[in-house]
Design a protein around this motif. Structure first.
Motif, PDB file in Angstrom:
ATOM      1  N   GLU A  60      60.845  34.123   8.103  1.00  0.00           N
ATOM      2  CA  GLU A  60      59.866  33.239   7.453  1.00  0.00           C
ATOM      3  C   GLU A  60      60.556  32.288   6.490  1.00  0.00           C
ATOM      4  O   GLU A  60      60.224  31.100   6.421  1.00  0.00           O
ATOM      5  N   ALA A  92      49.075  41.701  21.956  1.00  0.00           N
ATOM      6  CA  ALA A  92      50.284  40.876  21.987  1.00  0.00           C
ATOM      7  C   ALA A  92      50.705  40.505  20.571  1.00  0.00           C
ATOM      8  O   ALA A  92      51.890  40.456  20.248  1.00  0.00           O
ATOM      9  N   ALA A  93      49.726  40.260  19.716  1.00  0.00           N
ATOM     10  CA  ALA A  93      50.023  39.859  18.340  1.00  0.00           C
ATOM     11  C   ALA A  93      50.236  41.060  17.435  1.00  0.00           C
ATOM     12  O   ALA A  93      50.752  40.924  16.338  1.00  0.00           O
ATOM     13  N   LEU A  94      49.816  42.211  17.888  1.00  0.00           N
ATOM     14  CA  LEU A  94      49.986  43.444  17.095  1.00  0.00           C
ATOM     15  C   LEU A  94      50.614  44.484  18.009  1.00  0.00           C
ATOM     16  O   LEU A  94      49.972  45.430  18.451  1.00  0.00           O
ATOM     17  N   PRO A  95      51.904  44.306  18.324  1.00  0.00           N
ATOM     18  CA  PRO A  95      52.546  45.198  19.290  1.00  0.00           C
ATOM     19  C   PRO A  95      52.612  46.626  18.771  1.00  0.00           C
ATOM     20  O   PRO A  95      52.520  46.854  17.556  1.00  0.00           O
ATOM     21  N   ARG A 141      53.030  50.403  10.579  1.00  0.00           N
ATOM     22  CA  ARG A 141      51.975  50.413   9.547  1.00  0.00           C
ATOM     23  C   ARG A 141      51.335  51.786   9.462  1.00  0.00           C
ATOM     24  O   ARG A 141      51.001  52.258   8.372  1.00  0.00           O
ATOM     25  N   ALA A 182      49.023  34.003  16.945  1.00  0.00           N
ATOM     26  CA  ALA A 182      50.012  34.793  16.218  1.00  0.00           C
ATOM     27  C   ALA A 182      50.897  33.895  15.368  1.00  0.00           C
ATOM     28  O   ALA A 182      50.987  32.697  15.602  1.00  0.00           O
ATOM     29  N   GLN A 234      54.673  32.797  13.673  1.00  0.00           N
ATOM     30  CA  GLN A 234      55.924  32.441  14.324  1.00  0.00           C
ATOM     31  C   GLN A 234      56.651  33.675  14.821  1.00  0.00           C
ATOM     32  O   GLN A 234      57.316  33.659  15.837  1.00  0.00           O
ATOM     33  N   GLY A 286      55.365  36.238  15.950  1.00  0.00           N
ATOM     34  CA  GLY A 286      54.619  36.911  17.001  1.00  0.00           C
ATOM     35  C   GLY A 286      53.712  38.012  16.499  1.00  0.00           C
ATOM     36  O   GLY A 286      53.087  38.696  17.289  1.00  0.00           O
ATOM     37  N   THR A 287      53.619  38.197  15.201  1.00  0.00           N
ATOM     38  CA  THR A 287      52.726  39.232  14.676  1.00  0.00           C
ATOM     39  C   THR A 287      51.632  38.589  13.842  1.00  0.00           C
ATOM     40  O   THR A 287      51.632  37.387  13.622  1.00  0.00           O
ATOM     41  N   VAL A 288      50.712  39.427  13.401  1.00  0.00           N
ATOM     42  CA  VAL A 288      49.588  38.958  12.607  1.00  0.00           C
ATOM     43  C   VAL A 288      49.665  39.617  11.243  1.00  0.00           C
ATOM     44  O   VAL A 288      49.968  40.808  11.143  1.00  0.00           O
TER      45      VAL A 288
END
Lengths: 538, 422
Positions: free
Chosen positions: A100, A236-239, A246, B283, B285, B287-289
């Motif tokens: 980031e 896909a966004a929360l593999p 978590r 998502a 960059q 690929g996660t949220v």
């Protein structure tokens, strides 16, 4: 390494990580791993940001330039002031932060996006302190607060002026409509009365309980799992790896029956997503984490039993192994595990185990429990090999004969492979029970083992027992006729068969091989044949 | 207000030109300070500054706010060197209590040299004599700007009211979006942040401002009300900021998409309707949220009957449902009356079972006689509650006819029906 020097190295690694991520270099993951390890060595380390410097404990460790620390200014502009790694952070968390930071630019859009990311707890694994961003400062500067103040006063004046001592008339149509709505049945007098009585008060213990419940709401932990499993578009966004991470964090804070119930729900779903999540949970060591944190209460027993009934999987195997390990040092947990075995049955419990997860201490506890609950032999047989040999043999000899007989293959293997002194002691104990079936077991071990390492007293004891129990034909005849066996042992066996002429006759029968026997055994055999012939004729 | 044409305009190029102005002006200031105003180097630097200003196509205004530099109120992205230069200019201006330089067409080298001389002035008195003589240039102070890390105090009630007002405006923009569009997470987060700051400044002021905002109780305004009350309740019991933000954002999204001007969906229906819009977020960059987004989605999912999960007694769900239902009932269908928060709170206090302990806790957090409530004093005057002491809630501080008074005797609470609403 001196404290300040190591902090400087850490900061350089962090800056290097950001640059590496920006260039998408293959070494980025490795740098993150190194940075994570180094930061973990200094858990108290907190980095403080200014617009152009990165400091720790008041010392400047990095000064921004064209090449280094380019991310400092935009991060500062976004409001980031301090960063500290938490004890459950992973290298993936540091990599995420570095990634980031690598995309940060000094534009409104970029710093706004980074600020939102920080605010939304994107910096998982880190404690961050956020101040106003440059955009917030600008808003405060560009807003005409004097005008705002005048507007506020005007609004209040307007609101106050609409009120008068006589009140305001309400249209009868509205009153009629209001009469049918329960909201308008409200009695403010009753509300006032409650205020006066103090019945709106909430006690401190209730407040604290509520605070804990809010912070650990089902929406935050379990809810994420339900959501991820229910909506493939989110997966896909929360593999699974991220979700498992978590959940592992949650398990460290809240290892309880509810969490076990959540795991059971995942197992019960059984679909591909659930299986992937289970595998990720196991990889994140959640089983071990749970086993270390679970309280020894009835809710846990119930939840554990539910898990056991769902059968074998790696996560539960690790959990059960961890609990058994804990039983070794904390007696309360023996009650928990014992209750789970009692509730589900030994077979189901053993089915849920993953033997590879069992440490010797855990296996020790488990076998004791299985024996206590008179578990089926195959359950015990499954666990025995995981024990150190001496411990396993100790259990064996303590087993009631019917159970021991049913684990004969495992027992024979253990006895055959055990060191002589250990095996010998166990065999003596088995023989001392004077039970034919146990003697038969010992005989089989005797035949399959190279008895050259056995002591003579032990051999004598075994051979005598076999003869006494009428097993000469089964065990002693093959022994005597085995030309590879030691001569004195064969002679000893032959002498002890005097009471069983039928078996002895088989043992001394001539054969081609016996012509090449040692003289001592040939002489003994001849003497026995003569004696048998005399007895026959006499 | 500075006008700026955008015809044939390249924003990236504009940033470069502004940077060039800053660099040139800095050089002129330094040269004038070290060599004097008449030195050839200074004269050359002044000419270059004027050229840079011309190239940037005036009129343009450069603001120096805290450690940031803006052009026409847009943040100028600077590299490290540019940052250092701008900060030196900012410090020179701030000494003179100035924050903004406005260049007009016609600004020339003479003006640049005069400006440089002014920036080297140690006192405002001496500077004042110079800047009156600089043509095509305006210098001004921005009262809300800060110098370095020192903040300028703003009246907390004004701050709270401002944030509430801006939050309502932002919520209006959300409410104007079609129901099936993806949820605008950034705007939602910004609204929650604003209300968090408003409540932190003064909870009573924020509530009062919201109750007194002119106009109808639109879904947007009721959404802001629900967020504010969620935040107040959770702050009062000391819940974590992560829990508070998640719950507040969920309440915002539910009320924006679930309420209409009169009546609306039940909270379960609103959750079912909202969830697809929440899940459409792309998502990041990496690929996660972010966890916050997942929390909000998770909470809304659990409120939806279609989730099939048994969560009746979860306190966060109860609170969000309560605050949603309060706003749902504020503007009842079939009437023209909007209730006050006091009215709906009193209604909720009658049915605590559904919402657990929250009605009483919300009353405690918002004030047993919430700010903005209408009351009748012992002398018959009607006023608006500004603030009530928790220990003596029936003797609040009241605004009566434009004056602030402390009630000496217990007041009578008035409902919206008595007053006819708005």
């Amino acid at each position: 390494m001196e404290g300040n020097t190591s902090m400087r190295v850490l900061v350089n690694i962090l800056d290097g990580l950001v640059r590496s991520a920006r260039s998408r270099m293959p070494a980025t993951h490795a740098i993150a791993g190194r940075g994570h390890a180094m930061w973990m060595e200094r858990p108290e380390a907190e980095l403080e940001l200014s617009a152009t410097e990165l400091c720790a404990n008041g010392e400047t460790l990095l000064v921004a330039s064209a090449d280094e620390g380019r991310w400092l200014l935009p991060a500062f502009m976004a409001g980031l002031r301090r960063v500290k790694m938490l004890d459950y952070a992973t290298p993936a968390d540091l990599l995420r932060l570095g990634t980031e930071l690598s995309t940060l630019e000094s534009t409104i859009a970029s710093i706004g996006r980074f600020r939102d990311w920080l605010w939304a707890d994107g910096a998982e694994g880190f404690e961050v302190a956020i101040d106003d961003s440059f955009s917030d400062d600008a808003e405060a500067a560009f807003l005409d607060f004097e005008t705002q103040k005048q507007q506020l006063l005007a609004t209040r004046m307007m609101a106050a002026e609409t009120l008068c001592a006589d009140g305001v008339g309400v249209a009868s149509r509205d009153l009629d409509a209001a009469a049918h709505r329960e909201e308008f049945e409200v009695s403010l007098e009753a509300y006032c009365h409650r205020i006066g009585e103090g019945t709106t008060e909430v006690g401190q213990p209730e407040l604290e309980r509520l605070r804990g419940s809010c912070n650990e709401s089902v929406a935050w932990g379990d809810g994420q799992v339900y959501l991820a499993l229910a909506y493939p578009s989110l997966q896909a966004a929360l593999p699974p790896e991220v979700l498992a991470g978590r959940m592992a964090t949650l398990a460290r804070r809240r290892a309880d029956a509810r969490f076990l119930g959540l795991v059971a729900t995942i197992i019960e779903r059984g679909d591909k997503a659930a299986q992937a999540l289970l595998a990720a949970l196991h990889a994140a060591d959640v089983g071990q984490v749970l086993s270390r944190g679970l309280p020894a209460d009835d809710d846990v027993i119930g939840a554990l039993s539910r898990l056991v009934r769902l059968g074998r999987n790696d996560l539960c195997g690790a959990l059960l192994a961890g609990l058994l390990e804990r039983c070794h040092s904390e007696r309360d947990y023996a009650r928990v595990v014992a209750a789970a075995i009692a509730g589900t049955g030994s077979e189901a419990f053993c089915r849920a185990l993953v033997e590879e997860c069992l440490t010797p201490d855990a296996a020790f506890v488990l076998v004791r429990l299985l024996v206590h609950f008179k578990a089926p032999p195959h359950c015990i047989a499954k666990v025995l090999p995981t024990l150190p040999t001496a411990s396993a043999l100790r259990f064996l000899v303590e087993l009631p004969t019917p159970q021991l007989i049913q684990v004969t293959p495992a027992a024979e293997k253990l006895l055959a492979l055990a060191p002589t002194d250990v095996a010998g002691k166990a065999l003596e104990q088995l023989l001392a029970r004077n039970e034919r079936r146990l003697t038969e077991l010992v005989g089989r071990v005797f035949l399959t083992t190279t008895s050259r390492s056995w002591s003579r007293p032990l051999i004598a004891r075994v051979v005598a027992a076999l003869a006494k129990d009428g097993m000469a034909t089964q065990f002693l005849v093959p022994l005597v006729r085995n030309t590879d066996e030691q001569e004195d042992v064969r002679i000893m066996a032959l002498n002890l068969m005097d009471g069983d002429p039928v078996a002895q006759a088989q043992a001394v029968r001539r054969s081609v091989r016996s012509a090449f026997d040692a003289p001592g055994i040939r002489a003994c055999m001849r003497a026995k044949r003569r004696r048998l012939g005399e007895d026959h004729h006499g | 207000m500075v006008e700026h044409t955008t015809e044939g305009f390249d924003p990236i190029d504009e940033v470069s030109r502004v940077r060039a102005v800053i660099t040139a002006l800095h050089l002129t200031m330094k040269t004038a300070g070290s060599h004097g105003p008449q030195h050839p180097l200074t004269l050359q630097a002044g000419a270059e500054t004027a050229q840079a200003v011309v190239a940037a196509r005036p009129p343009l205004a450069i603001q120096f706010i805290g450690q940031a530099t803006f052009c026409d109120r847009s943040l100028i992205p600077l590299d490290i060197q540019g940052f250092h230069l701008s900060q030196q200019l900012a410090r020179a201006l701030h000494v003179l209590d100035l924050h903004e330089i406005e260049f007009e067409p016609g600004f020339d080298a003479r003006g640049a040299l005069a400006l440089a001389e002014l920036l080297n002035c140690p006192t405002t008195q001496r500077a004042g004599a110079i800047w009156d003589e600089i043509p095509h240039l305006h210098l001004s102070s921005l009262p809300g700007a800060r110098t370095g890390l020192d903040k300028v105090d703003v009246d907390v009630e004004v701050l709270a009211a401002t944030h509430v007002s801006l939050a309502v405006a932002a919520a209006d923009s959300l409410a104007a979006e079609p129901a099936d569009t993806p949820w605008n997470w950034r705007t939602g987060m910004a609204i929650v942040r604003r209300l968090d700051r408003a409540a932190a400044a003064t909870a009573a002021g924020a509530q009062c401002a919201l109750e007194l905002v002119p106009g109808a109780w639109s879904p947007a305004r009721r959404a802001v009300s629900s967020v504010l009350h969620v935040l107040l309740a959770l702050a009062d019991i000391g819940a974590s900021s992560a829990a508070a933000r998640g719950a507040a954002h969920a309440a915002l999204a539910l009320t924006v998409r679930g309420l209409t001007r009169r009546d609306g969906l039940t909270v379960g229906e609103a959750a079912t309707k909202l969830l697809p819009a929440l899940l459409q977020r792309p998502a990041t960059q990496g690929g996660t949220v972010e966890p916050h987004i997942i929390r909000v989605c998770s909470l809304v999912n659990l409120l939806s009957p279609e989730s099939g999960e048994e969560t009746v007694n979860d306190p966060i769900l109860q609170l969000v449902a309560l605050c949603y239902d309060l706003e749902l009932r504020r503007s009842p269908q079939g009437t023209n009356i909007d209730l006050s928060f006091l009215d709906v709170l009193a209604w909720a206090m009658r049915i605590p079972v559904t919402y657990g302990p929250w009605p009483a806790l919300l009353a405690r957090a918002a004030g047993l006689v919430p700010p903005g409530s209408r009351v009748r004093l012992a002398d018959g005057a009607i006023g608006i509650v500004l603030e009530a002491d928790a220990a003596d809630p029936l003797r609040p501080t009241v605004l009566v006819g434009g004056q602030v008074r402390r009630a000496l005797h217990p007041v009578t609470l008035l409902s919206a029906t008595t007053l006819g609403g708005r």
